[in-house]
Design an enzyme around this catalytic site. Structure first.
Site, PDB file in Angstrom:
ATOM      1  N   HIS A  57       0.850  -1.186   0.000  1.00  0.00           N
ATOM      2  CA  HIS A  57       0.000   0.000   0.000  1.00  0.00           C
ATOM      3  C   HIS A  57       0.889   1.241   0.000  1.00  0.00           C
ATOM      4  CE1 HIS A  57      -3.893  -1.919   1.801  1.00  0.00           C
ATOM      5  NE2 HIS A  57      -3.368  -2.652   0.842  1.00  0.00           N
ATOM      6  N   GLU A  59       1.016   3.828   1.907  1.00  0.00           N
ATOM      7  CA  GLU A  59       1.547   4.199   3.221  1.00  0.00           C
ATOM      8  C   GLU A  59       2.732   3.311   3.613  1.00  0.00           C
ATOM      9  OE1 GLU A  59      -2.987   4.623   3.304  1.00  0.00           O
ATOM     10  OE2 GLU A  59      -1.677   3.178   2.784  1.00  0.00           O
ATOM     11  N   CYS A  87      -6.067   1.987   5.993  1.00  0.00           N
ATOM     12  CA  CYS A  87      -6.733   0.748   6.395  1.00  0.00           C
ATOM     13  C   CYS A  87      -6.123   0.261   7.716  1.00  0.00           C
ATOM     14  CB  CYS A  87      -6.560  -0.317   5.310  1.00  0.00           C
ATOM     15  SG  CYS A  87      -4.865  -0.940   5.158  1.00  0.00           S
TER      16      CYS A  87
END
Length: 161
Positions: A57, A59, A87
């Site tokens: 992801h 991040e 998330c």
């Protein structure tokens, strides 16, 4: 609290990364920029498909880049700008990295972990507190996501048709 011009600039950089994910990689358009002392220390965009890695992801990739650059897995005092509410997986990594502040654009009512769906990022049960601010350039980020999924649905329908 109003967002600063610096906040807006870093989020615009995250949005540019999100567009790169959608255009070049056909990934869900999410971008992230990690900043410390007004300098970018890490950035990333979703690459789960391209890297065949469910943890890739935006991040996580920004955290990995910053950790490698600084030689430390802890990144205190830093701010993470991300185009979509993190998330649960990313929220856990953010807490463990000791990120001071997260600024996100679009809220994620399905899997957001900063209060939309889960309280992982803002949980008082953690031994580290993260300041969270959402909604910066939310409309632009939301439209980018909506356009991406409309196009994906269109391609799927064409393939089925």
């Amino acid at each position: 609290m109003p967002f600063s011009p610096e906040d807006i600039g870093f989020m615009q950089r995250a949005l540019a990364l999100a567009r790169r994910a959608a255009e070049a990689e056909e990934e869900v358009p999410v971008g992230a920029v990690l900043v410390a002392e007004a300098a970018v220390i890490g950035e990333g965009f979703n690459r789960t498909i391209g890297l065949s890695d469910p943890t890739a992801h935006a991040e996580i990739l920004a955290l990995r880049a910053a950790g490698a650059r600084l030689g430390n897995y802890r990144l205190p005092g830093s701010t993470l700008y991300v185009t979509l509410e993190p998330c649960v997986m990313c929220a856990g990594a953010i807490v463990h990295a000791r990120i001071a502040r997260v600024v996100f654009a679009a809220f994620d009512p399905k899997t957001g972990a900063a209060g939309s769906r889960f309280d992982t990022l803002i949980s008082p049960l953690h031994n580290h507190r993260v300041t969270v601010e959402g909604g910066l350039l939310a409309e632009e980020a939301g439209e980018l996501l909506r356009a991406f999924f409309r196009a994906r649905r269109g391609r799927r329908l064409e393939a089925e048709g």
